[in-house]
Design an enzyme around this catalytic site. Structure first.
Site, PDB file in Angstrom:
ATOM      1  N   GLU A  57       0.822  -1.207   0.000  1.00 15.08           N
ATOM      2  CA  GLU A  57       0.000   0.000   0.000  1.00 15.08           C
ATOM      3  C   GLU A  57       0.860   1.263   0.000  1.00 15.08           C
ATOM      4  O   GLU A  57       0.546   2.258   0.640  1.00 15.08           O
ATOM      5  CB  GLU A  57      -1.008   0.004   1.163  1.00 15.08           C
ATOM      6  CG  GLU A  57      -2.397   0.397   0.663  1.00 15.08           C
ATOM      7  CD  GLU A  57      -3.485   0.363   1.722  1.00 15.08           C
ATOM      8  OE1 GLU A  57      -3.955  -0.754   2.044  1.00 15.08           O
ATOM      9  OE2 GLU A  57      -3.894   1.436   2.186  1.00 15.08           O
ATOM     10  N   TYR A  95      -6.301   4.561  -9.006  1.00 13.01           N
ATOM     11  CA  TYR A  95      -5.759   4.163  -7.706  1.00 13.01           C
ATOM     12  C   TYR A  95      -4.725   3.056  -7.914  1.00 13.01           C
ATOM     13  O   TYR A  95      -5.051   1.959  -8.360  1.00 13.01           O
ATOM     14  CB  TYR A  95      -6.861   3.684  -6.747  1.00 13.01           C
ATOM     15  CG  TYR A  95      -6.267   3.210  -5.450  1.00 13.01           C
ATOM     16  CD1 TYR A  95      -5.750   4.118  -4.523  1.00 13.01           C
ATOM     17  CD2 TYR A  95      -6.149   1.849  -5.166  1.00 13.01           C
ATOM     18  CE1 TYR A  95      -5.158   3.693  -3.353  1.00 13.01           C
ATOM     19  CE2 TYR A  95      -5.556   1.415  -3.994  1.00 13.01           C
ATOM     20  CZ  TYR A  95      -5.062   2.340  -3.090  1.00 13.01           C
ATOM     21  OH  TYR A  95      -4.456   1.916  -1.943  1.00 13.01           O
ATOM     22  N   GLU A  97      -0.996   1.068  -6.414  1.00 15.30           N
ATOM     23  CA  GLU A  97      -0.126   0.783  -5.275  1.00 15.30           C
ATOM     24  C   GLU A  97       1.179   0.191  -5.782  1.00 15.30           C
ATOM     25  O   GLU A  97       1.234  -0.367  -6.880  1.00 15.30           O
ATOM     26  CB  GLU A  97      -0.778  -0.257  -4.348  1.00 15.30           C
ATOM     27  CG  GLU A  97      -2.014   0.223  -3.649  1.00 15.30           C
ATOM     28  CD  GLU A  97      -2.558  -0.813  -2.659  1.00 15.30           C
ATOM     29  OE1 GLU A  97      -1.870  -1.831  -2.394  1.00 15.30           O
ATOM     30  OE2 GLU A  97      -3.675  -0.600  -2.162  1.00 15.30           O
ATOM     31  N   HIS A 162      -1.336  -8.090  -2.013  1.00 17.44           N
ATOM     32  CA  HIS A 162      -2.323  -7.315  -1.270  1.00 17.44           C
ATOM     33  C   HIS A 162      -3.638  -7.482  -2.017  1.00 17.44           C
ATOM     34  O   HIS A 162      -3.837  -6.898  -3.080  1.00 17.44           O
ATOM     35  CB  HIS A 162      -1.904  -5.831  -1.200  1.00 17.44           C
ATOM     36  CG  HIS A 162      -2.907  -4.985  -0.477  1.00 17.44           C
ATOM     37  ND1 HIS A 162      -3.035  -3.630  -0.693  1.00 17.44           N
ATOM     38  CD2 HIS A 162      -3.838  -5.317   0.457  1.00 17.44           C
ATOM     39  CE1 HIS A 162      -4.010  -3.161   0.095  1.00 17.44           C
ATOM     40  NE2 HIS A 162      -4.517  -4.163   0.787  1.00 17.44           N
ATOM     41  N   ASP A 196      -0.948  -8.722   2.949  1.00 15.92           N
ATOM     42  CA  ASP A 196      -2.298  -8.471   3.421  1.00 15.92           C
ATOM     43  C   ASP A 196      -3.259  -9.205   2.494  1.00 15.92           C
ATOM     44  O   ASP A 196      -3.643  -8.691   1.456  1.00 15.92           O
ATOM     45  CB  ASP A 196      -2.569  -6.956   3.439  1.00 15.92           C
ATOM     46  CG  ASP A 196      -4.001  -6.651   3.883  1.00 15.92           C
ATOM     47  OD1 ASP A 196      -4.729  -7.596   4.277  1.00 15.92           O
ATOM     48  OD2 ASP A 196      -4.384  -5.473   3.819  1.00 15.92           O
ATOM     49  N   ASP A 241      -3.413 -10.444   7.636  1.00 15.32           N
ATOM     50  CA  ASP A 241      -2.055 -10.499   7.064  1.00 15.32           C
ATOM     51  C   ASP A 241      -1.453 -11.864   7.344  1.00 15.32           C
ATOM     52  O   ASP A 241      -1.508 -12.344   8.477  1.00 15.32           O
ATOM     53  CB  ASP A 241      -1.214  -9.383   7.683  1.00 15.32           C
ATOM     54  CG  ASP A 241      -1.855  -8.027   7.465  1.00 15.32           C
ATOM     55  OD1 ASP A 241      -1.475  -7.338   6.523  1.00 15.32           O
ATOM     56  OD2 ASP A 241      -2.789  -7.678   8.246  1.00 15.32           O
ATOM     57  N   HIS A 279      -2.729  -1.880  10.416  1.00 16.86           N
ATOM     58  CA  HIS A 279      -2.265  -3.270  10.415  1.00 16.86           C
ATOM     59  C   HIS A 279      -0.998  -3.421  11.259  1.00 16.86           C
ATOM     60  O   HIS A 279      -0.207  -2.479  11.349  1.00 16.86           O
ATOM     61  CB  HIS A 279      -1.893  -3.724   9.003  1.00 16.86           C
ATOM     62  CG  HIS A 279      -3.059  -3.922   8.097  1.00 16.86           C
ATOM     63  ND1 HIS A 279      -3.544  -5.151   7.744  1.00 16.86           N
ATOM     64  CD2 HIS A 279      -3.854  -3.019   7.462  1.00 16.86           C
ATOM     65  CE1 HIS A 279      -4.576  -5.009   6.929  1.00 16.86           C
ATOM     66  NE2 HIS A 279      -4.781  -3.718   6.738  1.00 16.86           N
TER      67      HIS A 279
END
Ligand SMILES: *[C@@H]1O[C@H](CO)[C@@H](O)[C@H](O)[C@H]1NC(C)=O
Length: 316
Positions: A57, A95, A97, A162, A196, A241, A279
């Site tokens: 992230e 968006y 990552e 993720h 994650d 996670d 997290h």
């Protein structure tokens, strides 16, 4: 026998070096976020625990957050230096990552890496797989197993993911295919899947979790158990996670695995901790033992003799 020599043998014999591999969803990591002192301080201390860390992230668009973090980490931690390996920006829309590996380059080296070819667009953020060699084959430090030129894990493949909470089951089933392809690609059975996964609570029921191929096929060891809590909030208890080990060699080196409760360790309130992430990092520690390569028994006897008989150690 001199004590320093005995010490060298001790390193070789009990030379089980700990090697820690971690994954951390650093929750919307931007330059503005890492630039805050308390965030930077905590992130650096979290990173310095790990020989390899996969940060997830990372949403920094400036391209400056990771170099800044790396610089501060290398200032803070004398046992580095660390290097980084970043994926391209991954995502389906605006968006995106990035997965970023931080690794201690004198303890491990990256042999190769690639973004998984996700033909059917199953993954929101395709795994950025990397092949490491442990310990590093680079120039050895005196007395370390590396100076013997031996790799304990000549090929360890890391597969970070993720998942998007909307398609956890689908992505985790596809992660099994990723495992098959990458282990074939690199001819390596020693693989660690981590990150994650959102593999709990509302995102994935226990019943569906247990139907995943990564659970039903033999050889996969979920070292972060279903009952763990990898979330910071006291009001949530979810094992989102995970770390999953595959491969006999890799498994035989397993020492411990756990979520790292950084708020407690660093004495942060929940509110302060949430400024870092919601997290916990997850960590697995391997013991890289080289003992079988250096006739441990005879060395142990020598060592004991040298310690028990000071008269044999004139130079000590
Ligand atoms: C969290 O970060 C914000 C923004 O920097 C800051 O104003 C706030 O005081 C921080 N909260 C805590 C509890 O540290």
């Amino acid at each position: 026998m001199h004590y320093p020599t005995a010490f060298l043998f001790l390193i070789l014999v009990n030379g089980a070096q700990a090697f820690r591999i971690c994954a951390f969803n650093a929750q919307r990591l931007t330059l503005a976020k890492v630039a805050r002192e308390q965030v930077m301080d905590t992130l650096v201390r979290i990173l310095a625990r790990c020989d390899i860390m996969v940060l997830q992230e990372v949403v920094d668009s400036s391209g400056s957050a990771i170099p800044l973090l790396l610089r501060e980490l290398n200032r803070f931690d004398a046992s580095g230096p660390y290097s980084t390996l970043s994926s391209p920006q991954l995502g389906r829309s605006t968006y995106v990552e990035t997965y970023v590996y931080f690794y201690r380059s004198h303890k491990t080296q990256v042999l190769s890496s690639y973004v998984y070819d996700d033909e059917d667009d199953v993954f929101a953020r395709e795994p950025f797989v990397a092949q490491f060699s442990l310990p590093s084959d680079g120039p050895g430090v005196h007395g370390s197993p590396r100076s013997l030129g031996l790799a304990v894990l000549p090929s360890l493949v890391l597969v970070p993911l993720h998942t998007t909470p909307k398609a956890v089951e689908k992505e985790l089933n596809a992660l099994y295919d990723v495992f098959l392809k990458v282990s074939q690609h690199w001819q390596s059975k020693d693989v660690i899947l981590l990150g994650d996964f959102n593999a709990d609570c509302a995102s994935l029921t226990k019943k569906r979790l247990d139907k995943l191929e990564l659970r039903t096929e033999p050889g996969f060891h979920w070292v972060i158990a279903d009952g763990e809590d990898t979330t910071v909030r006291a009001s949530t208890h979810c094992a989102y996670d995970r770390i999953v080990l595959h491969g006999e060699r890799c498994r035989s080196l397993l020492h411990t695995a756990a979520a790292f409760d950084f708020p407690t360790t660093f004495q942060l309130t929940e509110e302060e901790a949430l400024n870092i992430s919601d997290h916990y990092p997850v960590e697995v520690e391997l013991k890289l033992s080289q003992a079988h390569n250096v006739q441990p028994l005879s060395l142990t006897v020598l060592l004991l003799l040298s310690l028990l008989s000071p008269q044999l150690c004139p130079a000590a």
